[in-house]
Design an enzyme around this catalytic site. Structure first.
Site, PDB file in Angstrom:
ATOM      1  CG  ASP A  73      -1.992   1.276   1.462  1.00 32.33           C
ATOM      2  OD1 ASP A  73      -2.332   1.900   0.213  1.00 32.33           O
ATOM      3  OD2 ASP A  73      -2.278   1.486   2.603  1.00 32.33           O
ATOM      4  CG  ASP A 115      -2.593   7.932   2.259  1.00 35.86           C
ATOM      5  OD1 ASP A 115      -1.941   8.062   0.989  1.00 35.86           O
ATOM      6  OD2 ASP A 115      -3.142   6.834   2.199  1.00 35.86           O
ATOM      7  CG  ASP A 133       0.150   1.240   6.155  1.00 36.69           C
ATOM      8  OD1 ASP A 133       1.146   0.149   7.002  1.00 36.69           O
ATOM      9  OD2 ASP A 133      -1.154   1.426   6.236  1.00 36.69           O
TER      10      ASP A 133
END
Ligand SMILES: [Zn+2]
Length: 320
Positions: free
Chosen positions: A94, A96, A271
């Site tokens: 992930d 972001d 993450d």
């Protein structure tokens, strides 16, 4: 752009634009084995343990409820409605854009530039997963504020959290590359940039990405603010791969601390919680990211993908 969607806009999106047939095949083909979760209010996905036997039922639900956000599990269960009988999970990374510890702009949330830097990182990571680790069935999803890499290679789906964390450290460039070697009883040292293969090459690329996108006011563990400024001042050398010269300008001893610090930053570019969590629910491709009014979608060609062209729902263009 990037403004929250109103309930009316959500309703319009799900009734007029969304189409369950656009669901990626890697979700549609095992929809009945996944747990679904929904956020109806904007305060988090509190409606969980939902199960849909087929796409038609999911479609009916989405059109009737037009949720603020929709998620599905990365795990496949025998009894998804009870989160029981775990069988396997996708391997997830992930990225972001909002949470990148190093990015070249200082906007409040995300902007075109931050999203593009997240995309650059994702491209490199996909390359490592496919090339270095030989994984197939690798999918990139634009999440609305960044990207998810979703791997459904049978070789990784049954792995536990610890091995997943190990794969993450390799792929993100989060470990300090080895420097000390021995040959015929003699020990010697070699810098990461002298070994442009395997993990060392991964680290070179990730470190270069971080150095080239620093603003100059970042904090790096055990490195002074002056060194950070020196990095920014000399980083053009890295565009020509002149790492030896770069290291001399930084100072050979300080350079070792810088390498350690960058490995730490690399770890924070992704993450890690998402990667090691086997029972995570992840934003559903095709669904609306209502906080920013963007469509979460599978990206067929990350090399050329532009979210502002492809992931903006129609209602945004029709706003005042
Ligand atoms: Zn930005």
């Amino acid at each position: 752009m990037f403004e929250a969607a109103t309930p009316l806009e959500r309703k319009r999106y799900y009734r007029e634009e969304w189409d369950v047939r656009k669901l990626p095949d890697f979700i549609a083909r095992n929809i009945h084995m996944r747990e679904f979760g929904f956020d109806h209010t904007g305060r988090g996905p509190s409606d969980r343990y939902r199960v849909f036997d087929d796409e038609k039922r999911l479609s009916r639900f989405m059109r009737a409820r037009f949720p603020f956000a929709a998620y599905s599990s990365v795990a496949f269960y025998r009894e998804p409605g009870k989160r029981r009988g775990w069988q396997r999970s996708e391997l997830i990374f992930d990225v972001d854009a909002k949470d990148l510890p190093v990015r070249s702009c200082d906007c409040e949330g995300v902007c075109e530039r931050c999203l593009d830097e997240a995309r650059e990182l994702v491209l490199m990571m996909v390359d490592t997963l496919r090339g270095d680790l030989g994984l197939g069935d690798v999918h990139v999803v634009y999440s609305g504020r960044g990207y998810h890499i979703r791997v459904l290679d049978p070789g990784v789906m049954e792995l536990g959290s610890e091995v997943r964390a190990e794969i993450l450290r390799y792929t993100a460039g989060a470990r300090q590359p080895r420097r000390k070697f021995t040959h015929s009883g003699e020990s010697y040292e070699m810098e990461h940039f002298s070994i442009p293969l395997g993990y060392h090459r991964v680290f070179i690329e990730r470190a270069r990405h971080v150095f080239l996108h620093m603003r100059g006011d970042e904090r790096i563990e055990n490195v002074t603010a002056r060194t950070v400024r020196d990095v920014v001042r000399n980083r053009e050398l890295l565009l020509e791969d002149r790492w030896g010269e770069f290291k001399r300008r930084i100072g050979p001893r300080v350079y070792q601390r810088l390498v350690a610090g960058v490995a730490g930053i690399n770890m924070k570019m992704v993450d890690a919680k998402v990667t090691i969590d086997l029972k995570r629910i992840l934003r559903l491709p095709t669904s609306l990211h209502s906080k920013v009014s963007m469509i979460c979608m599978e990206v067929k060609n990350p090399e050329t993908f532009d979210p502002l062209k492809s992931a903006v729902p129609k209602f945004v263009h029709e706003r005042e």
